[in-house]
Design a protein around this motif. Sequence first.
Motif, mmCIF file in Angstrom:
data_model
loop_
_atom_site.group_PDB
_atom_site.id
_atom_site.type_symbol
_atom_site.label_atom_id
_atom_site.label_comp_id
_atom_site.label_asym_id
_atom_site.label_seq_id
_atom_site.Cartn_x
_atom_site.Cartn_y
_atom_site.Cartn_z
ATOM 1 N N ASN A 58 -11.490 33.730 38.756
ATOM 2 C CA ASN A 58 -10.945 32.833 37.753
ATOM 3 C C ASN A 58 -10.176 31.714 38.442
ATOM 4 O OD1 ASN A 58 -11.925 34.741 36.017
ATOM 5 N ND2 ASN A 58 -9.930 35.596 35.504
ATOM 6 N N THR A 78 -9.634 27.051 31.901
ATOM 7 C CA THR A 78 -9.551 28.304 32.650
ATOM 8 C C THR A 78 -10.971 28.807 32.840
ATOM 9 O OG1 THR A 78 -7.374 28.831 31.725
ATOM 10 C CG2 THR A 78 -8.615 30.639 32.710
ATOM 11 N N HIS A 128 -13.881 31.283 34.095
ATOM 12 C CA HIS A 128 -14.248 32.672 34.387
ATOM 13 C C HIS A 128 -15.668 32.607 34.940
ATOM 14 C CE1 HIS A 128 -10.820 34.533 32.140
ATOM 15 N NE2 HIS A 128 -10.851 33.339 31.567
#
Length: 208
Positions: free
Chosen positions: A2, A17, A19
């Motif tokens: 991440n 963010t 992932h």
Amino acid sequence: MNETQTVGTDAGPARITWHHAPRARTVLALGHGAGGGIESRDLRELAAVLPATGVTVALVEQPWRVAGRKLAPAPKALDAGWRGVWPALAAAGLPVVAGGRSAGARVACRTAGELGAVAVLALSFPLHPPGKPEKSRADELTGAGLPVLVVQGGRDPFGRPAEFPRGTEIVEVPGGDHGFAVPKKGDLTQEDALQAISDAVTEWLHRE
């Protein structure tokens, strides 16, 4: 793996963010709703599950959330923030699916075609304000001009699955409300409801 990335937009700094999938073939960009951020249960579930299937999930925080404000701005400002992060979402050269929950789903539908998204994922699409079915937003949904999957709670006051336009590809979460919370004594546990969402989205993404 991440990572967090801050991106300047015309509406102020936004935050992504990431992932990351080990062998990504698609990026799924997900915006949040007007009443919360990327911590919602459905966004967290998809970010946890999808990378193992080859889908990198990018959770996008709109500038108003990054700035710490509590009230979402007008749709025009939300669209500007989303447009501003798009180059970062597309930078890897992978197909990008635009998506989001509630207000974020509306933003994705309104802008997907112009930005070059390959499809739209609409989580808890707010088809109308609660108790006001005459104020329909179906034109935003049908106007996307791309494959759209709607995932909707069976008792969502912003629009129950049966209210959506004919031809909408829709997955119902039985008993789910606007946040996909299900009754404690319902047919599904909360864990089952979240798995149903991630299973349906995984199957759809691998079909698109």
